[in-house]
Design an enzyme around this catalytic site. Structure first.
Site, PDB file in Angstrom:
ATOM      1  N   ASP A 196     -33.307 -18.125  60.461  1.00 13.01           N
ATOM      2  CA  ASP A 196     -31.941 -17.754  60.055  1.00 13.01           C
ATOM      3  C   ASP A 196     -31.272 -18.790  59.161  1.00 13.01           C
ATOM      4  O   ASP A 196     -30.053 -18.953  59.192  1.00 13.01           O
ATOM      5  CB  ASP A 196     -31.053 -17.486  61.280  1.00 13.01           C
ATOM      6  CG  ASP A 196     -31.505 -16.246  62.026  1.00 13.01           C
ATOM      7  OD1 ASP A 196     -32.101 -15.351  61.379  1.00 13.01           O
ATOM      8  OD2 ASP A 196     -31.286 -16.171  63.250  1.00 13.01           O
ATOM      9  N   ARG A 197     -32.063 -19.498  58.393  1.00 11.84           N
ATOM     10  CA  ARG A 197     -31.539 -20.505  57.449  1.00 11.84           C
ATOM     11  C   ARG A 197     -30.857 -21.677  58.160  1.00 11.84           C
ATOM     12  O   ARG A 197     -30.106 -22.424  57.548  1.00 11.84           O
ATOM     13  CB  ARG A 197     -30.547 -19.883  56.434  1.00 11.84           C
ATOM     14  CG  ARG A 197     -31.156 -18.748  55.604  1.00 11.84           C
ATOM     15  CD  ARG A 197     -32.249 -19.274  54.674  1.00 11.84           C
ATOM     16  NE  ARG A 197     -32.811 -18.222  53.851  1.00 11.84           N
ATOM     17  CZ  ARG A 197     -33.987 -17.633  54.081  1.00 11.84           C
ATOM     18  NH1 ARG A 197     -34.734 -17.999  55.105  1.00 11.84           N
ATOM     19  NH2 ARG A 197     -34.426 -16.712  53.257  1.00 11.84           N
TER      20      ARG A 197
END
Ligand SMILES: Cc1cc2nc3c(=O)[nH]c(=O)nc-3n(C[C@H](O)[C@H](O)[C@H](O)COP(=O)(O)O)c2cc1C
Length: 218
Positions: A196-197
């Protein structure tokens, strides 16, 4: 505009990868060279050309120039690479002897940024490395006025032939304007891909000869 998407590993609707190991300030070695060596030994066997590293320099107008070079040496204080001193990068480093190196280990989702001052290697070190290169590479170093305009491929081949004839039957000395540089880092960043970055980033900054570590937001 085309949106480029990379492959994602999906299990039960969640993007996962065993490769993405968390990285914390508490996990890293106090010495960034030891940390780099650890990532290198884990990642390089998984890579086709692990020695490929981006070298970024800037010219006298502040225009950045980036290109790959091969990382040829790492010791306890510096990173070494070889090139033509009159190339674009050589000219940049002459006016602005600072650079950044960037290593990406795709199989493990890791990036290492290394920044610092650059100096020309000793003639002896460059001579030794040049002598270890295959003969064809040595001839190539003489034949190519790297980064200068070249009228045609045929000109390069004719020059290569001329050099091969000139040195026939004897060792090839290093061209005076070809050799190594050493980058002595003042800063490192180790970046680990996470889901998710929400990546992990740990930087090392050299403060009066001591390395300090900190976490940055992804
Ligand atoms: C994987 C890879 C490795 C390279 N290694 C070197 C190198 O070690 N030394 C070098 O001078 N050029 C190397 N090159 C070529 C450079 O990327 C670049 O084209 C050349 O050095 C001229 O750059 P400049 O005009 O910015 O000086 C490599 C290119 C690639 C793609």
């Amino acid at each position: 505009m085309v949106t480029l998407r990379g492959p994602e590993l999906v299990a039960g609707g969640v993007v996962v990868s065993e490769r993405w190991r968390p990285l914390d300030v508490a996990d890293v070695d106090p010495d960034p060279f030891v940390q780099f060596a650890a990532w290198w030994s884990e990642g390089s066997p998984e890579m086709f050309e692990p020695q490929s590293i981006v070298l970024a320099t800037a010219d006298d107008e502040g225009q950045p120039h980036a290109r790959y070079v091969l990382l040829r040496h790492v010791d306890t204080t510096s990173f070494g690479f070889y090139t033509n001193y009159d190339s674009q990068k050589g000219r940049d480093l002459h006016v602005n002897p600072r650079a950044a190196l960037l290593w990406y280990c795709e199989p493990l989702g890791r990036q290492v940024r290394i920044e610092g001052g650059v100096s020309v290697m000793s003639e002896q070190a460059s001579d030794e490395y040049f002598a270890s290169r295959p003969r064809g590479h040595q001839i190539g170093a003489w034949a190519s006025a790297q980064s200068q305009l070249l009228p045609s491929r045929a000109d390069l081949e004719a020059r290569t032939q001329e050099i091969a004839t000139r040195f026939e039957g004897r060792p090839i000395a290093r061209p005076e304007r070809w050799g190594g540089y050493r980058l002595v880092p003042a800063r490192f960043e180790f970046w680990q891909h996470r889901q998710d970055r929400l990546h992990d980033r740990v930087v090392y900054v050299s403060v009066r000869g001591e390395w300090r570590t900190q976490r940055l937001s992804p």
